[in-house]
Write a protein that holds these residues in place. Structure first.
Motif, short mmCIF file in Angstrom:
data_model
loop_
_atom_site.label_atom_id
_atom_site.label_comp_id
_atom_site.label_asym_id
_atom_site.label_seq_id
_atom_site.Cartn_x
_atom_site.Cartn_y
_atom_site.Cartn_z
N ALA A 1 6.84 -5.45 -21.12
CA ALA A 1 6.62 -5.33 -22.56
C ALA A 1 5.14 -5.48 -22.88
CB ALA A 1 7.44 -6.40 -23.29
N ALA A 2 4.48 -6.42 -22.22
CA ALA A 2 3.05 -6.65 -22.46
C ALA A 2 2.23 -5.46 -21.97
CB ALA A 2 2.61 -7.93 -21.76
N LEU A 3 2.56 -4.91 -20.82
CA LEU A 3 1.83 -3.76 -20.27
C LEU A 3 1.92 -2.55 -21.20
CD1 LEU A 3 2.71 -3.69 -16.45
CD2 LEU A 3 0.43 -3.94 -17.46
N LEU A 4 3.10 -2.38 -21.82
CA LEU A 4 3.29 -1.22 -22.71
C LEU A 4 2.40 -1.34 -23.94
CD1 LEU A 4 7.17 -0.82 -22.47
CD2 LEU A 4 5.44 0.75 -21.56
N GLU A 5 2.10 -2.57 -24.34
CA GLU A 5 1.23 -2.80 -25.49
C GLU A 5 -0.20 -2.38 -25.19
OE1 GLU A 5 1.96 -4.29 -28.56
OE2 GLU A 5 4.08 -4.13 -27.97
N THR A 6 -0.66 -2.70 -23.98
CA THR A 6 -2.09 -2.61 -23.70
C THR A 6 -2.47 -1.57 -22.66
OG1 THR A 6 -1.86 -4.27 -21.97
CG2 THR A 6 -2.38 -5.08 -24.17
N GLY A 7 -1.56 -1.23 -21.73
CA GLY A 7 -2.02 -0.49 -20.55
C GLY A 7 -1.66 0.97 -20.47
N ALA A 8 -0.64 1.43 -21.24
CA ALA A 8 -0.17 2.81 -21.17
C ALA A 8 0.01 3.28 -19.73
CB ALA A 8 -1.12 3.74 -21.92
N PRO A 9 0.84 2.59 -18.94
CA PRO A 9 1.05 3.00 -17.55
C PRO A 9 2.00 4.20 -17.45
CG PRO A 9 2.45 1.12 -18.05
CD PRO A 9 1.64 1.40 -19.31
N ARG B 1 0.84 -1.19 0.00
CA ARG B 1 0.00 0.00 0.00
C ARG B 1 0.88 1.26 0.00
NH1 ARG B 1 -1.18 2.75 4.39
NH2 ARG B 1 -2.79 4.38 4.24
N GLU B 2 1.89 1.28 0.87
CA GLU B 2 2.78 2.44 0.95
C GLU B 2 3.54 2.67 -0.35
OE1 GLU B 2 5.27 1.83 4.46
OE2 GLU B 2 3.46 1.16 5.51
N ALA B 3 3.98 1.58 -0.97
CA ALA B 3 4.72 1.71 -2.23
C ALA B 3 3.83 2.34 -3.30
CB ALA B 3 5.19 0.33 -2.69
N THR B 4 2.57 1.89 -3.36
CA THR B 4 1.65 2.41 -4.36
C THR B 4 1.28 3.87 -4.06
OG1 THR B 4 0.80 0.15 -4.49
CG2 THR B 4 -0.47 1.85 -5.63
N LEU B 5 1.07 4.17 -2.78
CA LEU B 5 0.76 5.55 -2.38
C LEU B 5 1.92 6.49 -2.74
CD1 LEU B 5 -0.96 5.17 1.13
CD2 LEU B 5 -2.04 5.79 -1.06
N HIS B 6 3.15 5.98 -2.62
CA HIS B 6 4.33 6.77 -2.96
C HIS B 6 4.24 7.22 -4.43
CE1 HIS B 6 8.56 7.90 -3.38
NE2 HIS B 6 8.73 6.99 -4.32
N LEU B 7 3.87 6.29 -5.31
CA LEU B 7 3.75 6.61 -6.74
C LEU B 7 2.58 7.55 -7.00
CD1 LEU B 7 4.47 3.00 -8.09
CD2 LEU B 7 6.04 4.97 -8.16
N ALA B 8 1.45 7.29 -6.34
CA ALA B 8 0.27 8.15 -6.51
C ALA B 8 0.55 9.55 -5.98
CB ALA B 8 -0.94 7.53 -5.79
N GLY B 9 1.27 9.61 -4.87
CA GLY B 9 1.60 10.90 -4.26
C GLY B 9 2.48 11.75 -5.16
N LEU B 10 3.18 11.12 -6.10
CA LEU B 10 4.04 11.85 -7.05
C LEU B 10 3.26 12.20 -8.31
CD1 LEU B 10 7.19 9.65 -6.42
CD2 LEU B 10 7.05 12.10 -5.95
N GLY B 11 1.93 12.00 -8.26
CA GLY B 11 1.07 12.45 -9.35
C GLY B 11 0.78 11.41 -10.41
N ARG B 12 1.23 10.18 -10.21
CA ARG B 12 0.98 9.15 -11.22
C ARG B 12 -0.46 8.64 -11.08
NH1 ARG B 12 5.76 8.97 -14.54
NH2 ARG B 12 6.64 10.90 -13.72
N ARG B 13 -1.10 8.41 -12.21
CA ARG B 13 -2.51 8.02 -12.21
C ARG B 13 -2.76 6.65 -12.84
NH1 ARG B 13 -2.51 10.35 -8.62
NH2 ARG B 13 -3.49 12.29 -7.97
N VAL C 1 7.83 6.75 -17.12
CA VAL C 1 7.27 5.69 -16.27
C VAL C 1 8.15 5.58 -15.01
CG1 VAL C 1 6.71 3.22 -16.08
CG2 VAL C 1 6.39 4.41 -18.27
N MET C 2 7.51 5.67 -13.85
CA MET C 2 8.24 5.44 -12.60
C MET C 2 8.23 3.95 -12.30
SD MET C 2 7.12 8.46 -10.00
CE MET C 2 7.54 10.18 -10.34
N VAL C 3 9.30 3.47 -11.66
CA VAL C 3 9.40 2.04 -11.32
C VAL C 3 9.69 1.90 -9.83
CG1 VAL C 3 10.64 -0.13 -11.73
CG2 VAL C 3 10.23 1.46 -13.63
N MET C 4 8.95 0.99 -9.22
CA MET C 4 9.12 0.72 -7.79
C MET C 4 9.23 -0.79 -7.60
SD MET C 4 8.30 2.72 -4.87
CE MET C 4 8.74 2.18 -3.24
N GLY C 5 10.18 -1.23 -6.79
CA GLY C 5 10.34 -2.66 -6.52
C GLY C 5 10.00 -3.00 -5.08
#
Lengths: 341, 341
Positions: free
Chosen positions: A234-242, A167-179, A271-275
């Motif tokens: 690679a698959a996400l880039l085809e379909t999801g436009a993250p 949850r915190e990892a995802t909130l970190h990305l959302a908090g930086l404006g990613r939708r 694209v931001m990346v979080m592990g």
């Protein structure tokens, strides 16, 4: 001439009792003293009569660590920490790889090696509650990773709060404006307990931020290796436009990072990346990898402490230890904290 | 009701003799049959009377692998391959970490664990010829890595041609037009045998190409980790103005890569980078890492085969197995071979 216990004691400048304590793997010897005695043992080529002492003490001084695979840097790093923590107690660690397969994991809990070991540290992936309740072997065991089943715990257990961490990892990305935050690493049951918890945390965060759950943004990965991460990205880039991706471990994230950069997609700008795991690799990539950092040292030390208490007979009810985690924001989510000067 | 050998044989659809062969760790069982028997053992919670069989066979079914540390991805990958190769023979692998310290390495060869193990696979760093000739323990041992001493071999040994491999790596960079080729990873004796051989190959290549040996282009690294590589690269940039760098392992190279990219120095345009080991990390960095690839699978399988022959008593004189290597040119030296699609 063969060296004797007395020679070792004199050479190391300690009492015979202390040498005996080291040889027998008793815990109450300081690391410095243990090192001095071990050096004296090596220098004098002293060989204790170990078979006799095993029979006498009823202990082998060996514990087993069973993990899915050492190819995964997380488990290699965890194994290093477990070996260090065990070494502090004079224990040797035997390593089993299960590949996360239920048959191999059942072999581990069934005690097929219990004649060799005093205790077992076990990080299972596919084991079920039934496998645990069916267990006849009495070798003391500490479980690492997810709790199996929701009832009263049967074994000591060391883990982290995966839902909160994801949850915190995802909130970190959302908090930086990613939708359009994608997730890589979903798995189908039965072996996907960790995946399920991290997915749950990811969903919670999206709901909190009022972001829609777009199924095209969730990528499965049957194993959490770099190759799977690259393929999923690679698959996400085809379909999801993250515009961001939360990967359920660092190996997946390193694969995703490679898939993005090799296509000329900028990280973190496009694209931001979080592990998740904070393996050493991620501190040296360019950009460095933002991640969730559980304390692997604490996980290893707690597990060894729990097992030691179990072996000493001082532990009663199974105990549950929750290890803290923290976010480690780095360049892949836009944090400009240089990790290498 | 406790399961018996007969139940397992029926469940697996094999003879009692075959189950017995699996339980006793004999090698002449196909992997598929072994897997079927192990599954039946797990499903029936069958527990062979292992203490009795250990005494009867005089074998524990356990071999030890001693390496400097699993934190180094090369040794983690090697351990994975050794565990797989040992598993094919029904052996369990116990792992010792020596940190490359002579005292710990002497403990390993002195047989302090020989009551537990049938044989030993050992990758030493600091051990001397004297330590080997002084050895009293009779546990069969196979050495991995460098030959110790130049005389008649006392033990089976598996290694690669480090001088030739380092020479080829350096020639690769020179052949691409680089003239100020630095080296990272030199070490002082006694623990620097591998470093000395790789430095020798590097010097040979420079001499062949008529390139001057500039001491300011040689960086020492007491341990071959990423951090050391980053620090050494930073120092080289201050003093040496290199246009390429050959790092004595991939961990050093990944550190060097980070030090270059974080300063805005382009790889391979401004500085080419070459590593050694072909660990998985280097196939996923951007740019991907050019490297020397020894066959880790072959190293592990050869070592296990040599030990098996030793245990079976079919081996006479110590044998020396030289494992082949190949260059793996990738993006960090300008090769445009995408390693991830």
């Amino acid at each position: 001439m063969r060296s004797r216990l007395k020679d070792v004691a004199e050479h190391a400048g300690v009492s015979i009792k202390t040498v005996s304590n080291v040889v027998n793997g008793y815990p109450h010897v300081s690391p410095a003293t243990r090192a001095r005695v071990e050096q004296a043992i090596a220098e004098l080529s002293y060989r204790p009569n170990l078979s006799a002492r095993s029979l006498r003490a009823g202990r082998s001084g060996v514990v087993a660590l069973a993990v899915p695979d050492l190819d995964n840097p997380y488990f290699a790093e965890l194994a290093t920490h477990v070996i260090s923590a065990a070494d502090q107690r004079g224990w040797t660690v035997l390593i089993d790889q299960t590949q996360g397969e239920r048959a191999k994991e059942r072999l581990v809990v069934s005690g097929i090696r219990s004649h060799l070991i005093d205790g077992l540290l076990f990080s299972p992936l596919a084991l079920t509650l039934r496998d645990l309740t069916d267990r006849e072997d009495r070798t003391p065991m500490v479980l690492l990773g997810e709790r199996i089943g929701s009832g009263r715990a049967q074994y000591d257990h060391v883990g982290i709060d995966n839902v909160a961490a994801a949850r915190e990892a995802t909130l970190h990305l959302a908090g930086l404006g990613r939708r359009r935050i994608a997730a890589i690493g979903a798995q189908r049951v039965p072996s996907g307990v960790t995946a399920r918890l991290r997915l749950k945390g990811y969903r919670q965060a999206l709901a909190e931020c009022g972001l829609a759950m777009d199924p095209s943004l969730i990528a499965h990965a049957p194993v959490w290796h770099r190759t799977g991460g690259a393929e999923a990205m690679a698959a996400l880039l085809e379909t999801g436009a993250p515009d961001a991706v939360f990967c359920f471990n660092d190996a997946l994230a390193l694969g995703a990072l490679r898939a993005l950069l090799s296509r000329g997609i900028r990280v973190p700008e496009d694209v931001m990346v979080m592990g998740f795991d904070d393996i050493e690799d991620g501190r040296f990539t360019t950009p460095t990898l933002s991640t969730v950092s559980p304390s692997k040292t604490l996980i290893a030390e707690s597990a060894v402490d729990l097992l030691a208490a179990r072996l000493a007979g001082t532990a009663a009810k199974p105990r549950e230890v929750r290890i803290p985690h923290r976010l480690a924001p780095r360049e892949s989510s836009g944090a400009l904290i240089p990790s290498v000067s």
